[in-house]
Design an enzyme around this catalytic site. Structure first.
Site, PDB file in Angstrom:
ATOM      1  N   ASN A 192       0.802  -1.223   0.000  1.00 18.26           N
ATOM      2  CA  ASN A 192       0.000   0.000   0.000  1.00 18.26           C
ATOM      3  C   ASN A 192       0.834   1.271   0.000  1.00 18.26           C
ATOM      4  O   ASN A 192       0.446   2.263  -0.605  1.00 18.26           O
ATOM      5  CB  ASN A 192      -0.938   0.016   1.209  1.00 18.26           C
ATOM      6  N   ASP A 252       1.084   6.664   0.482  1.00 13.80           N
ATOM      7  CA  ASP A 252       0.443   5.603  -0.306  1.00 13.80           C
ATOM      8  C   ASP A 252       0.977   5.589  -1.732  1.00 13.80           C
ATOM      9  O   ASP A 252       1.116   6.644  -2.359  1.00 13.80           O
ATOM     10  CB  ASP A 252      -1.077   5.813  -0.366  1.00 13.80           C
ATOM     11  N   ASP A 283      -0.093  -6.761   3.665  1.00 14.56           N
ATOM     12  CA  ASP A 283      -0.446  -5.763   4.661  1.00 14.56           C
ATOM     13  C   ASP A 283      -1.490  -4.784   4.105  1.00 14.56           C
ATOM     14  O   ASP A 283      -1.398  -4.360   2.951  1.00 14.56           O
ATOM     15  CB  ASP A 283       0.844  -5.006   5.042  1.00 14.56           C
ATOM     16  N   HIS A 287      -6.796  -1.251   1.553  1.00 16.35           N
ATOM     17  CA  HIS A 287      -6.592   0.182   1.304  1.00 16.35           C
ATOM     18  C   HIS A 287      -5.817   0.464   0.015  1.00 16.35           C
ATOM     19  O   HIS A 287      -5.398   1.606  -0.205  1.00 16.35           O
ATOM     20  CB  HIS A 287      -5.813   0.803   2.474  1.00 16.35           C
ATOM     21  N   GLU A 324      -4.459  -8.978   4.919  1.00 15.20           N
ATOM     22  CA  GLU A 324      -5.004  -8.272   6.076  1.00 15.20           C
ATOM     23  C   GLU A 324      -6.149  -7.396   5.583  1.00 15.20           C
ATOM     24  O   GLU A 324      -5.917  -6.321   5.042  1.00 15.20           O
ATOM     25  CB  GLU A 324      -3.936  -7.399   6.754  1.00 15.20           C
TER      26      GLU A 324
HETATM   27 CA   LIG Z   1      -3.786   3.117  -0.830  1.00 17.09          CA
END
Ligand SMILES: [Ca+2]
Ligand SMILES: [Ca+2]
Ligand SMILES: [Ca+2]
Length: 595
Positions: A192, A252, A283, A287, A324
């Site tokens: 991420n 990010d 991980d 997101h 995750e």
């Molecule tokens: Ca992201």
């Protein structure tokens, strides 16, 4: 910047809700009366139809499952689970390791890869006939790549092992030594975000015309909105604002830029081909790609992972990803089969801890009903706590008996179990994070035998003189001995690893009773979650996989080897009013081999 497409997620949610309200989410369910399809892992064909592809094909799959649901009676699947139909991870008990805290080989106060190699025999000596090792068959290493932080979740170089932990050569030796003992190794992969000290970000921040500028997510003026837990996500620099969901030190990556995807594919290939890992723990994977203010579980993230799945399976069809996805079961399940092999079941983890803590099976029963209905058989990762949560023994207020119950729930239940290092000896720890990642307590020597340095990178928990591996190894009643027996039972009984799960009815909610059933055997698991003996109970199984009547040898309780009373099996393969043992001792676990 990402394009905001709210209609996509709205429409998807609506349609999925309609589908899931009335019927089973997946066509494959262990209690379906129709012949259960054999579950195999092949790139692109595994398990459920992708939720985002709501085509007529999907409708067919869900449609037939709806019909089955209406006439479902809980009878045995015609084709019980066969071991060879399952991927390797279903035959694995994993152990999560923070290398910095496991064992220090060179006396600098920091755990390292050579230290871990020295302790592999504690985890599994490679000899199935010895049972004084823990018996785990897989390890997950928290991040080991070059990083400026103590935890490693902000990487600066994806191609080399952090110099405090050792060298790439040390890592390759670890893989060889682990494999020699039958232990598979997966590593934490942080896709991420990178560290803000990563050369890509250093270049991107200093120069808006840098080729790496679009590796990250920029805005001239900060959009101002917050993250999912109310945190600041837009961070200011002299050249603009960048997005970082966790904190400013972790910008990010921008996966809408194909160059970023290509770079990370190179990284994945390197670890699979050059370093020899068996897979990855991914991980913060929910997101990956934001859609404006929607910052988790977006359709873009699902779509990206579908391509990623095809990519890593093309390198090694046996490679594992465990994600995750810190969301509810109904969200997590949407990733499984064509995006991730497994994801952690946070809801089930909490349910197991609640049941152990409060002495009632209701939470864990509800969780197991849901996961066995929703996921493809056993394709989910179970655990009690991980490196982000207060440790089990802390949550259970130091009650060793309750920790034993929690271990029993984890290691006899469905799914692929993960144990957090130190959990097996009841190591304690509460927030902040550093305190739930303290050195492994090997003995009552200085610094818990973790290092010969005067100072460990972080002091061990103060109770290490009493709570340590050496002390519990000598004690057959210890938590460690309990873990060893349970893992050994799991390793030697395939029904615990790959079997279907089926509820057994018992009125007393202090008792958790269920079957694990495979082609080879049927096991009855009985757990007394409470602190008093139970004598007045009756087990009912309306229908089941057992053969009518009672024949052959009496069933055996496998943890003790003692014979127990056989059930009177009725014509529908179940039993009524069965009392296998007169007394269920406080906080005790019984695994009874019925067939
Ligand atoms: Ca992201
Ligand atoms: Ca060291
Ligand atoms: Ca052994």
């Amino acid at each position: 910047m990402n394009t905001y497409r709210p209609w996509r997620s709205l429409a998807l949610t609506l349609i999925l809700t309609l589908i899931m309200v009335g019927c089973v989410a997946f066509p494959i369910t262990p209690v379906a009366p129709a012949p259960t399809p054999t579950y195999t892992i092949e790139p692109g064909v595994a398990t459920a139809t992708p939720p985002a592809e709501l085509s007529s094909q999907t409708e067919q799959a869900f449609g037939s499952s709806c019909k089955d649901e209406a006439e479902t009676t809980p009878i045995a699947p015609e084709k019980p689970a066969k071991e060879e139909a399952f991927p390797w991870w279903n035959n694995t008990v994993f152990y999560e390791i923070f290398v910095r805290s496991f064992y220090d080989s060179d006396g600098d106060g920091v755990g390292d890869l050579n230290g871990l190699i020295q302790k592999l025999d504690y985890l599994n000596d490679g000899d199935p006939s010895t049972t004084d090792d823990l018996g785990v068959t897989g390890i997950w290493l928290m991040p080991i790549m070059e990083s400026p932080s103590y935890h490693g979740y902000d990487v600066v170089d994806y191609y080399r092992v952090d110099r405090e932990y050792g060298t790439n050569e040390d890592f390759r030796r670890l893989i060889a030594e682990a494999h020699r003992r039958g232990i598979r190794v997966i590593v934490d992969m942080v896709l991420n975000h990178t560290s803000s000290k990563h050369p890509w970000f250093q270049s991107a921040r200093s120069d808006p015309n840098s080729p790496y500028r679009d590796f990250y997510i920029w805005s001239d003026e900060g959009p101002g909105y917050k993250g999912p837990w109310g945190q600041r996500v837009w961070h200011r620099t002299p050249t603009g604002y960048y997005y970082g969901i966790f904190w400013e030190g972790m910008p990010d990556l921008n996966y809408e830029n194909p160059a970023v995807t290509a770079e990370m594919q190179k990284v994945i290939r390197f670890w699979l081909e050059d370093m020899g890992v068996d897979g990855f723990r991914l991980d913060a994977v929910k997101h990956l790609i934001e859609e404006g203010r929607v910052q988790e579980n977006t359709p873009s993230t699902h779509a990206w992972l579908r391509d990623f799945y095809a990519f890593y399976k093309s390198i090694n069809p046996e490679a594992l990803t465990v994600g995750e996805v810190w969301s509810s079961t109904t969200e997590v399940v949407k990733y499984i089969g064509d995006q991730l092999d497994l994801a952690f079941e946070f809801d089930t983890a909490q349910a197991m801890l609640f049941s152990a803590r409060f002495g009632s099976r209701n939470d864990v029963l509800r969780a197991h009903r849901l996961v066995t209905e929703r996921y493809p058989p056993n394709q989910f990762a179970t655990f009690l706590t991980n490196h982000d949560q207060p440790r089990v023994m802390t949550q259970l207020r130091g009650k060793v008996d309750k920790a034993k119950v929690a271990a029993s729930l984890l290691l006899t239940g469905p799914g692929v179990p993960f144990i957090y290092y130190g959990e097996e000896i009841g190591q304690r720890g509460d927030k902040p994070d550093e305190n739930i990642r303290t050195p492994m307590q090997w003995s009552d020597a200085e610094n818990a035998g973790f290092t010969t340095a005067v100072m460990a990178w972080r002091a061990p928990q103060p109770d290490y003189r009493e709570v340590n591996v050496a002390a519990q190894t000598r004690d057959p009643q210890s938590l460690l001995s309990h873990y060893r027996r349970l893992i050994h039972a799991r390793n030697t009984h395939e029904a615990l690893r790959i079997g279907d799960w089926r509820e057994v009815t018992v009125e007393d909610r202090r008792i958790y009773a269920f079957l694990r059933h495979s082609d080879a055997e049927t096991l009855l698991v009985l757990i007394n979650l409470a602190g008093e003996p139970i004598t007045d109970y009756r087990l009912d199984l309306e229908a089941g996989p057992l053969r009518e009547g009672t024949t052959g040898e009496p069933p055996v309780e496998i943890l003790t080897g003692r014979p127990v009373r056989p059930p009177a099996v009725h014509e529908r393969g179940g039993f009524q009013g069965y009392i296998p043992l007169d007394v269920l001792e406080p906080y005790s676990t019984y695994i009874i081999r019925l067939r």
